[in-house]
Design an enzyme around this catalytic site. Structure first.
Site, PDB file in Angstrom:
ATOM      1  NE  ARG A 211      -3.788  -2.322   1.177  1.00 21.38           N
ATOM      2  CZ  ARG A 211      -4.940  -2.568   1.787  1.00 21.38           C
ATOM      3  NH1 ARG A 211      -5.520  -1.612   2.486  1.00 21.38           N
ATOM      4  NH2 ARG A 211      -5.526  -3.740   1.668  1.00 21.38           N
ATOM      5  CD  GLU A 213      -2.204   2.738   3.814  1.00 21.95           C
ATOM      6  OE1 GLU A 213      -2.887   3.735   4.075  1.00 21.95           O
ATOM      7  OE2 GLU A 213      -2.560   1.563   3.997  1.00 21.95           O
ATOM      8  NE  ARG A 219      -4.451   3.747  13.154  1.00 19.16           N
ATOM      9  CZ  ARG A 219      -5.446   3.836  12.280  1.00 19.16           C
ATOM     10  NH1 ARG A 219      -6.000   2.752  11.806  1.00 19.16           N
ATOM     11  NH2 ARG A 219      -5.893   5.005  11.899  1.00 19.16           N
ATOM     12  CG  HIS A 220      -1.583   2.904   8.129  1.00 23.26           C
ATOM     13  ND1 HIS A 220      -2.183   3.735   9.044  1.00 23.26           N
ATOM     14  CD2 HIS A 220      -2.576   2.363   7.389  1.00 23.26           C
ATOM     15  CE1 HIS A 220      -3.501   3.705   8.853  1.00 23.26           C
ATOM     16  NE2 HIS A 220      -3.768   2.873   7.864  1.00 23.26           N
ATOM     17  CD  GLU A 357     -10.100  -1.586   9.210  1.00 26.38           C
ATOM     18  OE1 GLU A 357     -10.461  -0.395   9.097  1.00 26.38           O
ATOM     19  OE2 GLU A 357      -9.797  -2.305   8.234  1.00 26.38           O
ATOM     20  CB  SER A 360     -12.029  -4.635   5.883  1.00 23.34           C
ATOM     21  OG  SER A 360     -11.948  -3.439   6.607  1.00 23.34           O
ATOM     22  NE  ARG A 408      -3.473  -1.921  10.854  1.00 19.63           N
ATOM     23  CZ  ARG A 408      -4.328  -1.084  10.288  1.00 19.63           C
ATOM     24  NH1 ARG A 408      -5.621  -1.211  10.506  1.00 19.63           N
ATOM     25  NH2 ARG A 408      -3.889  -0.122   9.504  1.00 19.63           N
TER      26      ARG A 408
HETATM   27  P1  ATP Z   1      -7.057   1.389   7.699  1.00 17.09           P
HETATM   28  O1  ATP Z   1      -8.438   1.981   7.551  1.00 17.09           O
HETATM   29  O2  ATP Z   1      -6.699   1.095   9.110  1.00 17.09           O
HETATM   30  O3  ATP Z   1      -6.018   2.147   6.950  1.00 17.09           O
HETATM   31  P2  ATP Z   1      -7.883  -0.306   5.578  1.00 17.09           P
HETATM   32  O4  ATP Z   1      -9.355  -0.287   5.812  1.00 17.09           O
HETATM   33  O5  ATP Z   1      -7.302   0.547   4.514  1.00 17.09           O
HETATM   34  O6  ATP Z   1      -7.119  -0.035   6.970  1.00 17.09           O
HETATM   35  P3  ATP Z   1      -8.215  -2.905   4.458  1.00 17.09           P
HETATM   36  O7  ATP Z   1      -8.066  -2.594   3.016  1.00 17.09           O
HETATM   37  O8  ATP Z   1      -9.565  -3.047   5.006  1.00 17.09           O
HETATM   38  O9  ATP Z   1      -7.405  -1.810   5.300  1.00 17.09           O
HETATM   39  O10 ATP Z   1      -7.302  -4.197   4.765  1.00 17.09           O
HETATM   40  C1  ATP Z   1      -7.711  -5.253   5.641  1.00 17.09           C
HETATM   41  C2  ATP Z   1      -6.802  -5.324   6.849  1.00 17.09           C
HETATM   42  O11 ATP Z   1      -5.422  -5.392   6.457  1.00 17.09           O
HETATM   43  C3  ATP Z   1      -6.883  -4.104   7.755  1.00 17.09           C
HETATM   44  O12 ATP Z   1      -7.971  -4.187   8.642  1.00 17.09           O
HETATM   45  C4  ATP Z   1      -5.556  -4.164   8.472  1.00 17.09           C
HETATM   46  O13 ATP Z   1      -5.568  -5.104   9.539  1.00 17.09           O
HETATM   47  C5  ATP Z   1      -4.615  -4.690   7.389  1.00 17.09           C
HETATM   48  N1  ATP Z   1      -3.942  -3.573   6.730  1.00 17.09           N
HETATM   49  C6  ATP Z   1      -4.380  -2.873   5.679  1.00 17.09           C
HETATM   50  N2  ATP Z   1      -3.531  -1.906   5.330  1.00 17.09           N
HETATM   51  C7  ATP Z   1      -2.500  -1.995   6.188  1.00 17.09           C
HETATM   52  C8  ATP Z   1      -1.290  -1.271   6.342  1.00 17.09           C
HETATM   53  N3  ATP Z   1      -0.979  -0.260   5.522  1.00 17.09           N
HETATM   54  N4  ATP Z   1      -0.443  -1.639   7.333  1.00 17.09           N
HETATM   55  C9  ATP Z   1      -0.752  -2.653   8.155  1.00 17.09           C
HETATM   56  N5  ATP Z   1      -1.885  -3.376   8.060  1.00 17.09           N
HETATM   57  C10 ATP Z   1      -2.756  -3.058   7.085  1.00 17.09           C
HETATM   58 MG    MG Z   2     -10.652  -1.742   6.172  1.00 22.95          MG
END
Ligand code: ATP
Ligand code: MG
Length: 434
Positions: A211, A213, A219-220, A357, A360, A408
């Site tokens: 990602r 991001e 947490r990311h 979180e 999902s 996480r």
């Molecule tokens: P957040 O809203 O916390 O940024 P997200 O909703 O973008 O997460 P999802 O696409 O729903 O993330 O991904 C499913 C799961 O994968 C998340 O709930 C999280 O546990 C994990 N995850 C997603 N992106 C990341 C990240 N950049 N770093 C660590 N864990 C991640």
């Molecule tokens: Mg999510």
């Protein structure tokens, strides 16, 4: 080394060869001690200078901390020794010498910044409390696989280099693929759905997601490990049952099999296995509950995503793991199914730990027409995803699933400050090496 004995297994009366790192040496004059450390623990080695071969004494006391030694000798009971036994050496060999200057202190007496620790993970993981995190992470992954197996799932591996993203463009890492543009995959989402619709039906994967991001948060990560599940002929409620079973089984396995690691982390008394039956709160209830806490500067309105502050306020209020169900359709991706009788509402869910979180997931849209409409509503060109959408024309059963961040899960389980603590070599805005 065939005849190597772990230091924790050395019993009084044994003749042993032990091998490991010099944790420390203490020279008291006529007598000196060396503490040797291996993955099982530490042991005292005693040097009585007058009674021993000079070579043995000089070698044992001449090497720097963290050098690797092999020592042969007799194990004796010694109640003053840290573990109640000590080794009287009759042979010693320096296998690998360490510099005098170390970038960080593996004995943990001197604290180091996280960035220094991450730059020197090899030395960092010689500390029992850091090593313990990764032993626990390994056990979590073992338990997760076993639980999925017990739920009759097949482990799959899907490509990480892809032609299109899953969730739209902004968080994608582009790469060059033989002169063409390609991307690192953000999620196995579309592939695992295609495999649910294959003859496999019930699948899981533990693998990397990428990602791009921009934000740097505790947490990311830019490369994370996702535990993914997808199965046919189940709905979102059954998918939640599986998410709950996986979380509980991971905690349970750590409780059963990782007491030494928990001890190294000082968590033996605090560690509790969640009981399950996580509350399933609708998005609407969550909004009301968050607003009722009065913790937010601006109350949430229907349609808002749960901000970090909102997740925290809700987490404090609920006090344990909880699901958020029935999200507004517009903030959930195209592949989540909406309620037929209320298209504003989706069958998506999240599973949250009070701190963040974790998961999902949702019931997926398995009908071709509404799926294509969903792409269009999200501004994604369906033509780019034809490899995916066309399979929905050849017999796609109803299916549901979810993705869970492994880092996480471990971070919240062990109450670590930062997901980087549960990642060997984190990838983030600053960090691309090691
Ligand atoms: P957040 O809203 O916390 O940024 P997200 O909703 O973008 O997460 P999802 O696409 O729903 O993330 O991904 C499913 C799961 O994968 C998340 O709930 C999280 O546990 C994990 N995850 C997603 N992106 C990341 C990240 N950049 N770093 C660590 N864990 C991640
Ligand atoms: Mg999510």
């Amino acid at each position: 080394m065939e005849d190597r004995t772990y230091v924790a297994d050395a019993e009084p009366g044994d003749e042993v060869t032990i091998a490991g790192w010099v944790h420390e040496t203490r020279d008291l004059g006529g007598i000196a001690f060396l503490i040797l450390r291996d993955r099982s623990g530490k042991i005292q080695v005693k040097f009585e200078k007058d009674e021993m071969d000079d070579h043995i004494v000089e070698t044992g006391l001449g090497v720097h901390r963290e050098s690797v030694l092999s020592i042969t000798g007799r194990v004796e009971e010694e109640e003053r020794a840290p573990t109640g036994v000590e080794v009287i050496p009759d042979g010693i060999e320096v296998i690998s010498e360490a510099d005098t200057e170390l970038p960080l202190d593996p004995s943990g007496k001197v604290d180091a910044e996280l960035s220094t620790r991450l730059d020197n993970r090899t030395l960092d993981l010689r500390k029992p409390g850091v090593k313990a995190i990764f032993e626990i992470r390994s056990e979590v992954q073992r338990a997760v696989r076993e639980t999925f197996r017990g739920l009759d799932c097949t482990e799959i591996n899907t490509p990480k280099i892809v032609a299109t993203g899953t969730e739209g463009g902004t968080e994608l890492f582009p790469i060059t693929y033989f002169g063409r543009e390609a991307f690192m995959n953000q999620s196995p989402q579309l592939f695992k759905q295609l495999m649910a619709g294959s003859g496999l039906e019930r699948v899981f994967e533990v693998g990397p997601i990428f990602r791009a991001e921009e934000h740097n948060t505790p947490r990311h990560l830019n490369e994370a490990t996702s535990i993914d599940f997808e199965a046919t002929f189940i709905d979102q409620h059954e998918a939640m049952d599986v998410a709950e079973a996986i979380v509980v089984s991971a905690y349970d396995a750590v409780d059963q099999n990782c007491q030494t690691a928990l001890e190294a982390l000082g968590l033996v008394d605090e560690f509790t296995v969640p009981e399950g039956d996580f509350p399933r709160l609708t998005y609407e209830e969550c909004i009301e509950r968050v607003n009722a806490t009065g913790e937010l500067d601006e109350p949430l309105v229907w349609g808002d995503d749960l901000s970090t502050e909102a997740e925290r306020a809700l987490g404090d209020d609920v006090g344990g793991h909880y699901f958020v169900t029935d999200w507004p359709s517009e903030i959930k991706p195209f592949y989540i199914q909406d309620y037929d009788d209320d298209p504003e509402l989706s069958k998506g869910f999240d599973l949250n730990h009070p701190r963040m979180e974790l998961v999902s997931g949702g019931q997926r849209e398995h009908r071709h027409e509404p799926l294509i409409e969903g792409f269009e509503q999200q501004g994604l060109p369906p033509a780019d995803f034809e490899y995916y959408t066309k399979m929905f024309k050849y017999g796609m059963p109803p299916h549901a699933g979810w993705g869970m961040g492994a880092e996480r899960l471990v971070t919240t389980m062990l109450d670590l400050d930062n997901v980087r603590e549960a990642t060997l070599f984190p990838r983030d805005r600053q960090r691309l090496s090691p």
